[in-house]
Design an enzyme around this catalytic site. Structure first.
Site, PDB file in Angstrom:
ATOM      1  N   ARG A 112       0.851  -1.181   0.000  1.00 29.84           N
ATOM      2  CA  ARG A 112       0.000   0.000   0.000  1.00 29.84           C
ATOM      3  C   ARG A 112       0.892   1.238   0.000  1.00 29.84           C
ATOM      4  O   ARG A 112       1.900   1.296   0.709  1.00 29.84           O
ATOM      5  CB  ARG A 112      -0.940   0.025   1.217  1.00 29.84           C
ATOM      6  N   GLU A 139      -3.938   7.650  -5.141  1.00 30.45           N
ATOM      7  CA  GLU A 139      -4.250   6.864  -6.329  1.00 30.45           C
ATOM      8  C   GLU A 139      -5.601   7.275  -6.892  1.00 30.45           C
ATOM      9  O   GLU A 139      -6.559   7.412  -6.126  1.00 30.45           O
ATOM     10  CB  GLU A 139      -4.240   5.365  -5.989  1.00 30.45           C
ATOM     11  N   HIS A 151      -0.893   0.288  -9.743  1.00 32.73           N
ATOM     12  CA  HIS A 151      -1.539  -0.632  -8.794  1.00 32.73           C
ATOM     13  C   HIS A 151      -2.201  -1.770  -9.577  1.00 32.73           C
ATOM     14  O   HIS A 151      -3.353  -2.126  -9.349  1.00 32.73           O
ATOM     15  CB  HIS A 151      -2.566   0.094  -7.934  1.00 32.73           C
TER      16      HIS A 151
END
Length: 349
Positions: free
Chosen positions: A245, A274, A293
């Site tokens: 993360r 993000e 991601h």
């Protein structure tokens, strides 16, 4: 025998009704006579409680599941995340309400570990730089001598976290003849020994690693665990990889460490914000390899995550506790056991 009502978050399908991820096979749910599925659309990115009334299970993708998402009917038994991250779920609220929070470790174990190895090889071999040189004609080819890579034999691979993914990284890295170290206060020493991993302190894993991979959950305790002080402990030739993360790493401190030559490079699949903005300073650095991601997003990953979530719902329909429960005390709570008992004996094909 009652039918299990399973809610699917609306982002699993496109506006035209087609599946967002075709490798997520819903057939086992759709063809089970003891299971009913419904689509639930988020409201402002949050799952609405009203639409979940009467549902027993929820398979959740990106929307948040907050305390206000819990239906008043008390029917909901499990929120199954499509993946292993659950920072978009209020686990405390779920625990208080007797709702199991389920993740899919079996689905992501190999795909995410492969992503770590991909970053490690690309960084140490300077893959993106050499790709650019190859495309630059004779002038680029002439510059290849200035971009020697780093061999892995005898180097030290470190892991922040020796859980599901961290252990798999070491299994995959075994043929590279590296030294293995990890920091994880919760690690099983016997498992570490089987993997050939030396358990070390937090500062030591930064000091000794030539490649350091982050494989821990995000929490208040781990937020900015990778900060300026700890990056300063690393070797100038070391590489940092984060597939966990974004907020675990202080992104500004990482930029300064990379720009100033404190460490050699970084592979980042996750970011503090993000989607990351196009003007993110890290993207200007040649020693950074980035992915949105999604580096582990493969047919294998999505099929595995989907199968694990389907298995969790099928377990509920059979009156059994699902695997991959994060808040395990819920499984012994009277409210959960009472609701689950209503489906006992309803084993499905």
């Amino acid at each position: 025998m009652p039918r299990l009502r399973v809610a699917l978050s609306g982002d699993f399908r496109n506006p035209d009704g087609s599946p967002t991820f075709p490798d997520f096979d819903l057939t086992p749910l759709l063809t089970d006579p003891g299971i009913e599925t419904v689509w639930v659309e988020p409201v402002d990115g949050v799952m609405p409680a009203a639409a979940l009334e009467g549902c027993h299970g929820l398979i959740l993708l990106a929307p948040r599941f907050l305390a206000r998402s819990i239906p008043s009917s008390g029917s909901l038994m499990a929120v199954a995340r499509f993946g292993v991250g659950y920072d978009n779920v209020d686990v405390s609220a779920c625990t208080e309400a007797g709702i199991a929070v389920v993740i899919t470790p079996s689905g992501v174990r190999r795909p995410v570990a492969v992503s770590v190895i991909t970053f490690m090889l690309a960084l140490t071999q300077k893959l993106l730089i050499k790709d650019r040189l190859a495309r630059g004609g004779p002038e680029g080819w002439a510059a290849r001598v200035d971009h020697m890579g780093t061999g892995l034999v005898g180097k030290t691979l470190g892991q922040l976290g020796l859980g599901n993914i961290g252990a798999e990284v070491f299994r995959l890295a075994a043929p590279f003849d590296m030294r293995f170290i990890a920091h994880d206060p919760h690690a099983d020493p016997e498992e570490a020994s089987r993997l050939g991993v030396e358990l070390v302190g937090l500062e030591d894993v930064f000091r000794r690693s030539d490649v350091l991979s982050v494989s821990i959950p995000l929490s208040e305790a781990t937020r900015h665990l990778v900060n300026a002080e700890r990056l300063a402990l690393m070797k100038p030739g070391a590489f940092l990889i984060n597939t966990a993360r974004g907020p675990i790493v202080d992104q500004r401190a990482l930029y300064e460490a990379l720009e100033g030559g404190v460490i050699a490079g970084a592979g980042l699949d996750v970011f503090e914000i993000e989607p990351a903005p196009a003007d993110e300073p890290l993207f200007r650095l040649d020693n950074v390899i980035a992915a949105p991601h999604a580096l582990c997003w493969t047919d294998e990953c999505f099929a595995g995550n989907g199968a694990a979530d389907v298995a969790a719902m099928k377990a509920l329909a059979a009156g059994k506790a699902p695997e991959g429960v994060v808040n395990r005390p819920v499984l012994d709570s009277p409210s959960f056991r009472e609701r689950l008992a209503a489906f006992a004996g309803g084993a499905r094909p």
